[in-house]
Scaffold this motif. Structure first.
Motif, PDB file in Angstrom:
ATOM      1  N   ASN A 117      -2.188   1.654  17.443  1.00 26.62           N
ATOM      2  CA  ASN A 117      -3.265   1.967  16.507  1.00 26.62           C
ATOM      3  C   ASN A 117      -3.401   0.759  15.590  1.00 26.62           C
ATOM      4  O   ASN A 117      -2.736   0.685  14.568  1.00 26.62           O
ATOM      5  CB  ASN A 117      -2.876   3.228  15.723  1.00 26.62           C
ATOM      6  N   ALA A 118      -4.268  -0.164  15.979  1.00 29.12           N
ATOM      7  CA  ALA A 118      -4.242  -1.482  15.351  1.00 29.12           C
ATOM      8  C   ALA A 118      -4.482  -1.424  13.845  1.00 29.12           C
ATOM      9  O   ALA A 118      -5.435  -0.809  13.375  1.00 29.12           O
ATOM     10  CB  ALA A 118      -5.284  -2.387  15.994  1.00 29.12           C
ATOM     11  N   TYR A 119      -3.605  -2.097  13.117  1.00 36.98           N
ATOM     12  CA  TYR A 119      -3.760  -2.313  11.674  1.00 36.98           C
ATOM     13  C   TYR A 119      -4.024  -1.027  10.907  1.00 36.98           C
ATOM     14  O   TYR A 119      -4.877  -0.971  10.037  1.00 36.98           O
ATOM     15  CB  TYR A 119      -4.854  -3.351  11.408  1.00 36.98           C
ATOM     16  N   SER A 120      -3.283  -0.006  11.226  1.00 32.52           N
ATOM     17  CA  SER A 120      -3.475   1.233  10.494  1.00 32.52           C
ATOM     18  C   SER A 120      -2.544   1.313   9.286  1.00 32.52           C
ATOM     19  O   SER A 120      -2.638   2.227   8.487  1.00 32.52           O
ATOM     20  CB  SER A 120      -3.226   2.434  11.395  1.00 32.52           C
ATOM     21  N   SER A 121      -1.619   0.373   9.144  1.00 30.66           N
ATOM     22  CA  SER A 121      -0.755   0.412   7.969  1.00 30.66           C
ATOM     23  C   SER A 121      -1.541  -0.075   6.762  1.00 30.66           C
ATOM     24  O   SER A 121      -2.643  -0.600   6.885  1.00 30.66           O
ATOM     25  CB  SER A 121       0.494  -0.438   8.187  1.00 30.66           C
ATOM     26  N   GLU A 122      -0.940   0.098   5.614  1.00 32.93           N
ATOM     27  CA  GLU A 122      -1.676  -0.138   4.381  1.00 32.93           C
ATOM     28  C   GLU A 122      -1.486  -1.554   3.867  1.00 32.93           C
ATOM     29  O   GLU A 122      -0.352  -1.964   3.625  1.00 32.93           O
ATOM     30  CB  GLU A 122      -1.154   0.812   3.301  1.00 32.93           C
ATOM     31  N   PRO A 123      -2.547  -2.309   3.637  1.00 30.43           N
ATOM     32  CA  PRO A 123      -2.377  -3.604   2.966  1.00 30.43           C
ATOM     33  C   PRO A 123      -2.055  -3.378   1.491  1.00 30.43           C
ATOM     34  O   PRO A 123      -2.336  -2.303   0.958  1.00 30.43           O
ATOM     35  CB  PRO A 123      -3.740  -4.279   3.126  1.00 30.43           C
ATOM     36  N   PRO A 124      -1.480  -4.366   0.824  1.00 27.84           N
ATOM     37  CA  PRO A 124      -1.201  -4.186  -0.605  1.00 27.84           C
ATOM     38  C   PRO A 124      -2.509  -4.189  -1.394  1.00 27.84           C
ATOM     39  O   PRO A 124      -3.515  -4.746  -0.954  1.00 27.84           O
ATOM     40  CB  PRO A 124      -0.351  -5.410  -0.951  1.00 27.84           C
TER      41      PRO A 124
END
Lengths: 251, 588
Positions: free
Chosen positions: A43-50
């Protein structure tokens, strides 16, 4: 991708989970997942950026607390030819914002009792969260100075007196009121100040990558293959932040 | 109410390096395998974002990818005379969390242990006599380096390890480690290109008659396609390895080597955010019948299975065995019991040399990019005239220049203020560190058990660690520190420091996430929990794989041996156990 064992959260526990997550600045409640055979859960880039910290106002400190912290970080990291001081670098803003996250609430730590004084090899054993340590520690400094320095606040002291007081705290020579351990509280502030000064500027300290320029640390760069064989030569490029290079400020 | 789930052939506890490798091997055998993982799903594309993974605060200081103590803490004390208290914030070691486990955030230093490790008791007794290590509970592991060779080779080719062989089929190779045991072929990739610091270290140590060689590295020196067909990219030396996931597909991990194949298999299933509470035994008490776990909605499930493979982190493996009542918990006073026995760690010391006119560009780095000397490791040197056994690798692997943690200053520098800042700016690029990673040998007093006071979020007792550095290991470390003094002097800097190991293991200062033992393999069911195939002596359908199986720790990073043991155990299950399930592979 399906959810395994449907969650049975009550409305109340769901809400409390959500509010804790919002406070912590993280995503909503994570649920158990089942990845059955043959599926690809990518699931591409589903984590949270700061999130970029925006200076202005205080989210945790009272104005009096903020004045003390700004004065402290400016002595820990004084302004000189090498860089701006801790205050202008944003170290107090950094600490203020950190104390509103899971860091301030000590949410990731083991906070169950019984609480007992430990040996030095057993680490911090206090009952107070990081946010409580700041509230009580700054309160104790204010009380101490008011009583012992004829009504002075930390910010009102001369630079020499500020340094002398901080050195006494560092060495554990000050008996602060209300069960505050001066040495431990000093170590906490010093550690957080350095974090703010050397972390990526998105967290509110290290304004304009002041510390990285001072060191020659190139920051969030990701590929040094061209330079690995250039032994004992200066690295030619300026630092970049997660938010980009200085001249690419989006806002 | 426990929900009873459909039967599986195999249940795997923990989907890190060992769990992924074994799941892949057993699904190849046609078995229906489910892995239960306490932490979340993680993979490169989803979680290790090249746009913001280079965030020291988030990943290295706040430790986004690690096990949080609120989920599971442990208690510690230095000896039985003290009261254990909880490690409220992990510092000395940092257990992993989630898919990939500690293999996500490791540095990539990938070693083989030696035959003189696997057969340590026999070897030392023959060479020096048993009185040489009186007081140490050193035991043979039950395997030989020759037996392990094929499994090590499989792991190194799976992971694309970059290095230079020192001994191929008995032929010593120029530029490799002359002290290693014979290997069947070279590493799959050549060594990484060296930065300045390790290059200088190698020149100096070679000039002193030592034998420097490139550290075997899981940071890839070239693009690589492994035997499973999974492709990885060349390492770009960004200096964000340890404590970070690699956004570049350049650091070996379950994600970059096995999971892309495993996750496509119809006979594999992964359940994340599900914590195994214990292994359930059947009515006979001599076999496991499955595991009980709780998911993140607090629903408790029972997963029946014919085979249980325990592949959580070493310390968690030991606790799970205790909570499941498989094997007797070790009692240091009587010497009885096997679970919690031979807990070991790592005995480290460090040196730093300060120069006036050198520029090491410390940010050009990778977790395993550097040079090593094994001249004083293990039993590579004669111990006849010294008062200890064991040794340490001397490693110059400057793995990062991340400035929150890496801001050396010369001795005597204050921790803040004008003088601190001046010294910090002057020293950042111009000093060079190297260190000794020393063996950790077992003694009766160092052990694991369950804490009588402190509980986890489900009310179960926390693991209690009782550990201090044995005198033998401190004497070893001081001997190697003397050698490091010699090297530091020969480097020719302005001044140098050597930080020596000392009594009183401090849980509040980072040292090493190389916790070993507790569920050890061996030859004697009274002194080991597992036989040489990592099969429980007590419950024959339980295999426990990981650094928990190490009967002691060598002066080397454990992951290479963890990976080798995973292939070793998988091979024993595939080629021996499945022919006659439920039977011990070694008669007790």
């Amino acid at each position: 991708m399906t959810q395994h064992c449907p969650p049975r959260l009550t409305r109340r526990s769901f809400l409390s989970t959500m509010s804790a997550a919002l406070l912590a600045g993280t995503a909503g409640p994570a649920l158990a997942r089942d990845y059955p055979g043959g599926t690809l859960p990518w699931n591409a880039y589903s984590s949270e950026p700061p999130t970029q910290i925006v200076p202005g106002g205080w989210k945790f400190f009272t104005p009096a607390e903020a004045a003390t912290v700004e004065a402290i970080v400016d002595r820990l990291i004084p302004e000189d030819d090498l860089s701006v001081g801790g205050k202008d670098a944003g170290c107090a803003v950094y600490i203020d914002r950190q104390l509103t996250t899971f860091y301030g609430s000590s949410d990731r730590l083991y906070m169950q009792g019984p609480f007992k004084p430990g040996l030095p090899t057993q680490g911090y054993q206090g009952e107070w969260t990081n946010a409580e340590r700041y509230r009580r520690g700054l309160g104790a400094i204010a009380k101490y100075l008011n009583a012992n320095k004829s009504g002075a606040t930390f910010a009102s002291l001369s630079d020499e007196d500020k340094d002398a007081f901080l050195k006494d705290m560092e060495a554990g020579k000050v008996e602060l009121p209300d069960d505050v351990d001066a040495k431990a509280f000093f170590a906490l502030i010093l550690g957080n100040t350095m974090e703010g000064f050397f972390a990526d500027p998105v967290y509110g300290g290290n304004k304009d990558m002041a510390s990285w320029k001072m060191l020659g640390f190139p920051g969030a760069r990701y590929d040094y293959r061209e330079y690995v064989s250039k032994h004992n030569q200066p690295f030619p490029l300026p630092p970049v932040s997660i938010a980009g290079a200085m001249n690419w400020k989006a806002k | 109410m426990t929900k009873i789930l459909p039967h599986k052939d195999v249940v795997i506890i923990g989907l890190g390096w060992s769990g992924s490798i074994i799941a892949n091997e057993l699904t190849d055998e046609g078995l229906d395998v489910v892995a239960i993982e306490r932490g979340p799903w993680r993979d490169t594309g989803t979680d290790f974002n090249i746009g913001y993974i280079q965030d020291e605060l988030r990943y290295a200081i706040r430790r986004d990818l690690f096990l949080q103590p609120r989920v599971e803490a442990m208690t510690m004390r230095n000896n039985d005379g003290q009261s254990a208290l909880p490690i409220r914030e992990y510092n000395s070691f940092l257990p992993g969390n989630g898919v990939g486990g500690a293999g996500v955030h490791w540095n990539g230093q990938t070693w083989r242990f030696w035959d003189s490790d696997f057969q340590i008791n026999k070897h030392l007794t023959e060479r020096y006599g048993a009185q040489k290590f009186d007081g140490l509970t050193l035991q043979d592991w039950g395997v030989t380096a020759q037996e392990m060779e094929k499994s090590y080779d499989k792991f190194e080719y799976l992971a694309g390890i970059s290095g230079k062989a020192g001994n191929v089929n008995g032929q010593i190779q120029e530029g490799g480690n002359p002290f290693e045991d014979p290997r069947s072929r070279d590493y799959p990739l050549p060594p990484m290109e060296m930065t300045y610091g390790p290059t200088k270290f190698a020149e100096v140590t070679k000039g002193m008659g030592l034998h420097p060689f490139p550290c075997p590295s899981g940071n890839l020196s070239k693009d690589y396609v492994n035997p499973l067909g999974v492709a990885m990219g060349q390492c770009t030396m960004c200096g964000f390895c340890e404590r970070f996931g690699c956004a570049n597909y350049s650091k070996s991990s379950a994600q970059t080597t096995v999971l892309p194949v495993l996750m496509k298999k119809k006979n594999f299933e992964a359940r994340t955010l599900c914590e195994v509470l214990h292994i359930d035994k059947d009515a006979s008490g001599k076999m496991a019948k499955g595991v009980t776990y709780v998911d993140s909605s607090d629903e408790v499930c029972f997963q029946p299975a014919d085979l249980v493979v325990v592949t959580a982190y070493a310390l968690h493996n030991a606790r799970l065995m205790m909570l499941s009542g498989i094997g007797q918990v070790y009692d240091p006073n009587t010497g009885e019991g096997t679970i919690g026995r031979n807990y070991c760690y790592q005995t480290n010391a460090g040196a730093r040399v300060y120069f006036d006119d050198e520029n090491f560009n410390p940010f050009i780095a990778a977790g395993a990019l550097g040079m090593t000397c094994d001249d004083y490791n293990g039993d590579a040197f004669d111990h006849s005239d010294v008062d200890f056994v064991g040794g340490a690798g001397i490693n110059c692997v400057p793995s990062s220049g991340r400035p929150i943690q890496s801001r050396p200053t010369p001795p005597g520098t204050p921790a803040w203020g004008k003088d601190w800042k001046k010294a910090t700016a002057e020293t950042y690029k111009s000093s060079l560190a190297f260190g000794s990673q020393g063996s950790s040998y077992p003694v009766a007093g160092n052990h694991l058990d369950l804490d009588p006071t402190y509980k986890d979020r489900f009310g179960r007792p926390l693991l209690r660690i009782t550990f201090d550095f044995p005198d033998n290991d401190l004497r070893m470390s001081h001997f190697v520190s003397d050698r490091m003094e010699d090297i530091a002097k020969a480097m020719g800097g302005r001044e140098h420091t050597v930080s020596r190991a000392k009594k009183g293991w401090n849980s509040a200062v980072y040292q090493s996430t190389h916790n070993t033992g507790g569920v050890i393999m061996g030859t004697d069911p009274k002194k080991s929990a597992l036989n040489k195939y990592l099969q429980s002596w007590e419950a024959h359908n339980v295999f426990v794989v990981g650094a928990s199986a190490f009967a002691h720790n060598a002066g080397k990073n454990p992951t290479g041996t963890v990976g080798g043991l995973a292939f070793w155990a998988a091979d024993a299950i595939r080629n021996q156990y499945l022919r006659n399930p439920g039977v011990g592979l070694v008669s007790a």
